[in-house]
Design a protein around this motif. Structure first.
Motif, mmCIF file in Angstrom:
data_model
loop_
_atom_site.group_PDB
_atom_site.id
_atom_site.type_symbol
_atom_site.label_atom_id
_atom_site.label_comp_id
_atom_site.label_asym_id
_atom_site.label_seq_id
_atom_site.Cartn_x
_atom_site.Cartn_y
_atom_site.Cartn_z
ATOM 1 N N ILE A 354 9.168 -3.371 -4.692
ATOM 2 C CA ILE A 354 8.814 -2.404 -5.154
ATOM 3 C C ILE A 354 9.061 -1.506 -3.919
ATOM 4 N N THR A 355 8.687 -0.065 -3.714
ATOM 5 C CA THR A 355 8.939 0.490 -2.790
ATOM 6 C C THR A 355 7.783 1.573 -1.977
ATOM 7 N N ILE A 356 7.740 2.000 -0.432
ATOM 8 C CA ILE A 356 6.520 2.865 -0.317
ATOM 9 C C ILE A 356 7.266 4.094 -1.120
ATOM 10 N N ASP A 357 8.160 4.321 -1.200
ATOM 11 C CA ASP A 357 8.901 5.171 -1.552
ATOM 12 C C ASP A 357 8.543 5.442 -3.951
ATOM 13 N N GLU A 358 8.299 4.547 -4.248
ATOM 14 C CA GLU A 358 8.472 4.145 -5.202
ATOM 15 C C GLU A 358 6.796 4.449 -5.809
ATOM 16 N N ILE A 359 6.095 3.436 -4.569
ATOM 17 C CA ILE A 359 4.370 3.926 -4.549
ATOM 18 C C ILE A 359 3.864 5.321 -4.214
ATOM 19 N N ASN A 360 4.526 5.772 -4.037
ATOM 20 C CA ASN A 360 3.644 7.683 -3.031
ATOM 21 C C ASN A 360 4.369 7.864 -4.492
ATOM 22 N N LYS A 361 5.552 7.945 -5.243
ATOM 23 C CA LYS A 361 5.486 8.627 -7.070
ATOM 24 C C LYS A 361 4.839 8.431 -7.484
ATOM 25 N N ILE A 362 3.877 7.076 -7.828
ATOM 26 C CA ILE A 362 2.545 6.531 -8.508
ATOM 27 C C ILE A 362 1.808 7.362 -8.053
ATOM 28 N N LYS A 363 1.589 7.482 -6.775
ATOM 29 C CA LYS A 363 0.160 8.331 -6.692
ATOM 30 C C LYS A 363 0.343 8.930 -6.510
ATOM 31 N N ASN A 364 1.294 9.637 -6.222
ATOM 32 C CA ASN A 364 1.355 11.561 -6.614
ATOM 33 C C ASN A 364 1.384 11.568 -8.558
ATOM 34 N N LYS A 365 1.444 11.046 -8.999
ATOM 35 C CA LYS A 365 1.493 10.530 -10.144
ATOM 36 C C LYS A 365 -0.081 10.826 -10.769
ATOM 37 N N LEU A 366 -0.374 9.845 -10.012
ATOM 38 C CA LEU A 366 -2.295 9.889 -11.022
ATOM 39 C C LEU A 366 -2.983 10.523 -10.778
ATOM 40 N N LYS A 367 -2.178 10.809 -8.891
ATOM 41 C CA LYS A 367 -3.526 12.008 -8.102
ATOM 42 C C LYS A 367 -3.864 11.089 -7.752
ATOM 43 N N ASN A 368 -4.071 10.293 -7.361
ATOM 44 C CA ASN A 368 -4.589 8.687 -6.606
ATOM 45 C C ASN A 368 -5.440 10.228 -5.186
ATOM 46 N N ASP A 369 -6.221 9.415 -5.415
ATOM 47 C CA ASP A 369 -7.917 9.948 -4.102
ATOM 48 C C ASP A 369 -7.686 8.634 -2.710
ATOM 49 N N HIS A 370 -8.022 9.312 -1.883
ATOM 50 C CA HIS A 370 -8.144 8.734 -1.217
ATOM 51 C C HIS A 370 -8.261 6.852 -0.827
ATOM 52 N N ASP A 371 -9.557 6.786 -1.656
ATOM 53 C CA ASP A 371 -10.153 5.255 -2.086
ATOM 54 C C ASP A 371 -9.645 4.390 -3.429
ATOM 55 N N ASP A 372 -8.617 5.224 -3.928
ATOM 56 C CA ASP A 372 -8.765 4.693 -5.337
ATOM 57 C C ASP A 372 -7.286 3.408 -4.779
ATOM 58 N N ALA A 373 -6.982 3.221 -6.295
ATOM 59 C CA ALA A 373 -6.253 1.919 -6.482
ATOM 60 C C ALA A 373 -5.908 2.393 -7.789
ATOM 61 N N PHE A 374 -4.327 1.292 -7.866
ATOM 62 C CA PHE A 374 -4.090 1.709 -9.162
ATOM 63 C C PHE A 374 -3.361 -0.245 -9.780
ATOM 64 N N ILE A 375 -3.247 -0.130 -10.626
ATOM 65 C CA ILE A 375 -2.294 -1.988 -11.679
ATOM 66 C C ILE A 375 -1.405 -1.307 -11.868
ATOM 67 N N ILE A 376 0.083 -1.824 -12.238
ATOM 68 C CA ILE A 376 1.084 -1.970 -12.470
ATOM 69 C C ILE A 376 1.377 -2.961 -13.504
ATOM 70 N N LEU A 377 1.356 -1.916 -14.913
ATOM 71 C CA LEU A 377 1.684 -3.622 -15.860
ATOM 72 C C LEU A 377 2.918 -3.214 -16.351
ATOM 73 N N ALA A 378 3.444 -3.936 -16.810
ATOM 74 C CA ALA A 378 4.890 -4.077 -17.772
ATOM 75 C C ALA A 378 5.065 -4.740 -19.005
ATOM 76 N N GLY A 379 6.004 -5.117 -19.612
ATOM 77 C CA GLY A 379 6.223 -5.541 -20.879
ATOM 78 C C GLY A 379 7.041 -4.483 -21.858
ATOM 79 N N ASP A 380 7.154 -5.696 -22.645
ATOM 80 C CA ASP A 380 6.830 -5.428 -24.655
ATOM 81 C C ASP A 380 5.765 -3.803 -25.038
ATOM 82 N N ASN A 381 6.485 -3.108 -25.788
ATOM 83 C CA ASN A 381 5.188 -2.087 -26.435
ATOM 84 C C ASN A 381 4.037 -3.151 -27.143
#
Ligand SMILES: [Zn+2]
Length: 630
Positions: A354-381
């Motif tokens: 998982i690249t920096i570029d992808e991380i930045n896209k996630i942060k933008n999408k989540l509107k992450n603040d400086h102190d925020d973190a995120f969790i990625i979950l992947a799998g079947d529906n």
């Protein structure tokens, strides 16, 4: 913050199988040999009313509906275990053992015993519940100068034995189901490193003084309740090895301290219960050309990738001062419950393709603040919404403190999430069994026939029976304690010899992967009797056991064969004379000192066939003759 500022409390709950001749509510013997297998299937789905509202564990587990397969053995289970016949009355033998142990702990038995049902929906009970009975309350366990209060002593049914488990189905064997277990709950006490194992060991030995508790792997299990600073209690279920207890407690201590540190930081960063929100967003389209093999595969399989915002959690999900205690590991084991492989969290990224570029896209999408973190979950529906919800709950719980959980020990002394801790609404009365009074007569009889203490029994082994220190403790702790005590009454062989065979020899054999559990008490008794009569050599004990367990040979055949091949005194003499003749020259030079060489040569031919003592006497006699000839 120094970890010593936290007060760690530990309460032990010991579950010990009783070696009674029947199960708790029928006449089957769960320790019998397994033959004649039959199979049946069930789908267990508890009703909403049974689950109630206050039972998070049941609700959580009921989300996974599953098929259960059962293996039943006509020797070890009947229609009661299959839940096709009502339970019989409670085993009086098991009740008496539980009362005996109660009195040994100075606990006070209840007036009347009432069987209760405890909801169990993982399939380990065919009924969907476990029957349990409170036998006594109060009392104390004395460990050196320490008195640990006993909260309660119960009798309960053991669960079925898990054979295998996967996403769709679980398979259990019914042999273990309903073997009586005594459950002793000790009050939580302040943890001292050197004490906990001693407490468990002392309680184990107190139960063993009765000679009526089962021994061997899986016959005793410790649950440990661990809490710090009056926070919620974490229950670690099913610790089988005593020497792991301290490791597990120390791990939990550090894990819980870590959680309290996270809570403190979150509050300092301004997170509150009222303003908490951990939205999830589908981020599948960010990864259409990803290098992450796992995420790529998820999309090929038509699964989903979601991100969950973890507000103000930056650096907290990956924070760990003690190996394995990070929150990220706990969240991973939480989603594994729903069949997902694990999570990625922002504290450990970029990594895993998982690249920096992808991380930045996630942060933008989540509107992450400086102190925020995120969790990625992947799998079947299929269960992803449940898994997301459980992650969101887990994050929310972090501002409250330590979530009450049942955890399972790992082999390296850590703990893993198992399920939320059950609420209190899990018990309801068993209507198929009428309450039983514990009469004054019964109380008197049991009080009168209490067993001697551990110390008294060990001293009896040493001073009256003549066992050495090491064998005294070994035989007391072994499953052959009672057999040994019976054998020395009727068989005139040295006690140390019998005890050593029943402990050290059998342990050696099992270390060599020989399943010595196959050997029965009757077979052991027979071997000792033949040795006593002089029909077979002492040295042949090990060989006979090996032959029975490895080749499934019949004991009578083995013994008969040994008798037929038994050498007469004349045969032995001839063999030794032959060797003496061959070694004439050496004997001429060394004289009496050639004894050990001759002994070695002879034993090569006669080991296990003739008692070594007889051989050595014979060699001495013939060697002297030979020397005198010269
Ligand atoms: Zn049965």
């Amino acid at each position: 913050m120094n970890k010593n500022e936290y007060e760690l409390k530990v309460g032990l709950e010991i579950h010990q199988q009783l070696a009674s001749s029947t199960k708790l509510f029928c006449k089957c013997n769960g320790f019998d040999k397994l033959e004649d297998e039959i199979y049946f299937k069930r789908v267990l789905r508890p009703t909403q009313s049974e689950l109630g509202k206050t039972d998070p564990a049941a609700l959580f587990e009921s989300k996974k509906s599953k098929q259960m397969n059962y293996i039943a053995n006509t020797n070890t289970s009947c229609l009661v275990e299959a839940d096709e016949e009502p339970p019989h009355e409670i085993s009086e033998e098991a009740l008496d053992i539980a009362l005996t142990i109660s009195y040994l702990l100075n606990a006070e038995p209840v007036d009347e015993i009432h069987v209760m049902r405890k909801l169990v929906i993982d399939g380990s009970n065919t009924t969907g519940f476990q029957r349990t009975v409170i036998i006594s309350t109060g009392g104390e366990l004395q460990v050196d100068n320490l008195k640990i209060p006993v909260l309660s002593i119960s009798l309960e049914e053991d669960a079925s034995r898990i054979i295998n488990k996967n996403k769709e189905q679980s398979t259990y064997s019914l042999d273990r189901l309903s073997i009586p277990l005594i459950e002793i709950t000790l009050a939580p006490v302040k943890f001292k490193k050197e004490e906990t194992e001693k407490i468990a060991l002392t309680l184990g030995r107190l139960m063993r003084t009765t000679g009526k508790v089962a021994r061997g792997i899986g016959t005793i299990r410790q649950d440990v309740n661990i809490s710090i600073d009056g926070e919620n209690i974490i229950e670690v279920k099913g610790v089988q090895q005593l020497d792991m207890l301290t490791n597990i407690i120390e791990f939990e201590n550090h894990r819980q301290i870590n959680l309290l540190k996270i809570k403190k930081t979150l509050i300092e960063r301004g997170l509150e219960k009222n303003n908490f929100s951990a939205n999830s967003i589908d981020i599948s389209n960010i990864f259409t050309n990803t290098d992450s093999k796992l995420l790529k595969q998820t999309l090929i399989n038509k699964g989903r990738i979601v991100a969950i915002i973890a507000p103000k959690f930056k650096k907290l999900i990956g924070q760990e001062e003690y190996e394995g205690t990070r929150l990220g590991r706990d969240i991973s084991s939480l989603v594994k419950f729903f069949g997902y492989g694990g999570i990625f969290h922002s504290d450990e990224l970029p990594n895993y393709g998982i690249t920096i570029d992808e991380i930045n896209k996630i942060k933008n999408k989540l509107k992450n603040d400086h102190d925020d973190a995120f969790i990625i979950l992947a799998g079947d529906n299929e269960n992803i919404d449940n898994a997301i919800k459980s992650i969101q709950n887990r994050l929310f719980q972090s501002i409250i403190g330590i979530p009450a959980e049942t955890r399972t020990p790992t082999e390296d002394g850590k703990t893993d999430f198992m399920r939320p801790r059950p609420g209190s609404a899990r018990m309801y009365p068993e209507t198929d069994i009428i309450p039983v009074k514990i009469t004054d007569g019964k109380r008197k009889i049991i009080k009168k026939s209490l067993p001697k203490t551990y110390e008294e029994q060990i001293s009896n082994y040493k001073n009256n029976i003549g066992l050495n220190d090491k064998l005294s403790v070994q035989i007391f702790d072994s499953k052959y304690k009672i057999l040994f005590e019976n054998l020395i009454q009727q068989i005139h062989l040295p006690a140390n010899f019998i005890a050593a065979q029943l402990t050290e020899t059998l342990i050696n054999l099992s270390r060599n992967n020989i399943d010595v559990s196959k050997i029965t008490d009757e077979e052991l008794e027979k071997i000792f009797k033949e040795i006593e009569k002089g029909e077979i050599a002492k040295e042949s004990f090990e060989k006979i056991i090996e032959d029975i367990c490895k080749n499934e040979n019949n004991i009578d055949n083995i013994i008969n064969e040994m008798k037929t091949n038994k050498l007469s005194e004349e045969d032995v003499e001839n063999i030794i004379l032959e060797i003496i003749d061959m070694k004439k020259q050496i004997i001429k030079q060394k004289g009496i000192d050639s004894f050990s060489m001759l002994m070695g040569e002879t034993m090569k031919q006669l080991r296990g066939k003739i008692d070594g003592k007889i051989i050595s006497n014979k060699i001495k006699e013939l060697l002297e003759k030979e020397i005198n000839k010269n």
